[in-house]
Design a protein around this motif. Sequence first.
Motif, PDB file in Angstrom:
ATOM      1  N   THR A 243      -6.156   3.171   7.948  1.00 45.95           N
ATOM      2  CA  THR A 243      -6.256   3.564   6.544  1.00 45.95           C
ATOM      3  C   THR A 243      -6.614   5.040   6.399  1.00 45.95           C
ATOM      4  O   THR A 243      -6.038   5.758   5.569  1.00 45.95           O
ATOM      5  CB  THR A 243      -7.312   2.704   5.829  1.00 45.95           C
ATOM      6  OG1 THR A 243      -6.982   1.325   5.989  1.00 45.95           O
ATOM      7  CG2 THR A 243      -7.376   3.042   4.355  1.00 45.95           C
TER       8      THR A 243
ATOM      9  N   SER B 152       1.383  -2.017   4.243  1.00 48.08           N
ATOM     10  CA  SER B 152       0.866  -2.053   2.871  1.00 48.08           C
ATOM     11  C   SER B 152       0.311  -0.699   2.454  1.00 48.08           C
ATOM     12  O   SER B 152       0.459  -0.283   1.297  1.00 48.08           O
ATOM     13  CB  SER B 152      -0.215  -3.131   2.750  1.00 48.08           C
ATOM     14  OG  SER B 152      -1.292  -2.872   3.638  1.00 48.08           O
ATOM     15  N   GLY B 153      -0.308   0.026   3.398  1.00 48.20           N
ATOM     16  CA  GLY B 153      -0.863   1.335   3.072  1.00 48.20           C
ATOM     17  C   GLY B 153       0.207   2.337   2.680  1.00 48.20           C
ATOM     18  O   GLY B 153       0.101   3.011   1.649  1.00 48.20           O
TER      19      GLY B 153
ATOM     20  N   THR C 154      -1.569  -3.548   7.969  1.00 44.38           N
ATOM     21  CA  THR C 154      -2.228  -2.569   7.098  1.00 44.38           C
ATOM     22  C   THR C 154      -1.398  -1.300   6.956  1.00 44.38           C
ATOM     23  O   THR C 154      -1.337  -0.718   5.866  1.00 44.38           O
ATOM     24  CB  THR C 154      -3.618  -2.225   7.656  1.00 44.38           C
ATOM     25  OG1 THR C 154      -4.408  -3.413   7.738  1.00 44.38           O
ATOM     26  CG2 THR C 154      -4.330  -1.231   6.763  1.00 44.38           C
TER      27      THR C 154
ATOM     28  N   VAL D 202      -6.442  -0.876   0.058  1.00 45.84           N
ATOM     29  CA  VAL D 202      -5.632  -1.084   1.263  1.00 45.84           C
ATOM     30  C   VAL D 202      -6.489  -1.607   2.407  1.00 45.84           C
ATOM     31  O   VAL D 202      -6.105  -2.538   3.123  1.00 45.84           O
ATOM     32  CB  VAL D 202      -4.933   0.239   1.664  1.00 45.84           C
ATOM     33  CG1 VAL D 202      -4.248   0.093   3.018  1.00 45.84           C
ATOM     34  CG2 VAL D 202      -3.924   0.648   0.605  1.00 45.84           C
TER      35      VAL D 202
END
Length: 307
Positions: A250, A146-147, A143, A180
């Motif tokens: 996130t 990708s975030g 994560t 996300v």
Amino acid sequence: MGRYVIRRLLQMVPVFIGSTFLIFFMVYALGDPVAALFGDKAPDPATAARIRQELYLDEPLWKQYGHYMGQILSGNFGTAFNGQKVTALMADAFPVTLRLTLVAILFEIVFGITLGVLSGLRRGRSADTTVLLLTLIVVSIPTFVSGYVLQYLFGVKWGIVSPSVSPEAPFDELLLPGIVLALTSLAYVTRLSRTSIAENSRADYVRTAVAKGLPRRRVVTRHLLRNSLIPVVTFIGTDVGALMGGAIVTERIFNIHGVGFQLYQGILRQNSPTVVGFVTILVIVFLLANLLVDLLYAVLDPRIRYA
């Protein structure tokens, strides 16, 4: 149905007590809240003893837990080490995380189920293979990777969205963080929907519906989809609590002051009342989500009846 709901609510009581006691034990028994309150400075023994007495820490652990649960039932979750009420922190953090979770869940439902149904109906074809490969790639990417990538592309390089979220956290600013947060769960929902659709499409009741001459759209939506959604609903229901509690990464990336941010700050500063209070609410969210999932089973499958 009413008796089933009452029985499930009674079953939730020992689960809630066991979960919260385990959390309370790990936070208070395995650490020293008084030492964490003073930081690097060693407290005066008399002062430390007075604080322990005020915080009920000089009593056995089971008495501490009983005192804590009594406070919770009266709506008092204690006071954080910075002097703020934990309930005040919850009032600021939970609405933000609820909005973020809502965006993520909607993204999972709309795109995950749609891709899963389309892939399951075209099992073995190029579209099915492409969806499986894409979901495998999404699951493999952490994560935080990708975030940061999406934040840089959409927020910094292209300027489509704001790279960080304002303290008010409106829905339009939570779209990218919600995507996300939902990416990994979206991949699982897609694969789960695809597998369930592919398996049920060969079931006898589907062949019977087709033999009756029903339109394909009605066969898919009224018969195939409703029965195939049961495992998907189970996953999404349990994922609600996981998304709320697992949004730490996130929320850190997009500077969102929600539940994940407060938990991170509480763990970092060893702020025991904050950690225990927030996790206690998350336990309740998990239990209620599981109860709602069980009730939705009867809506999706008329064959399910509760005594």
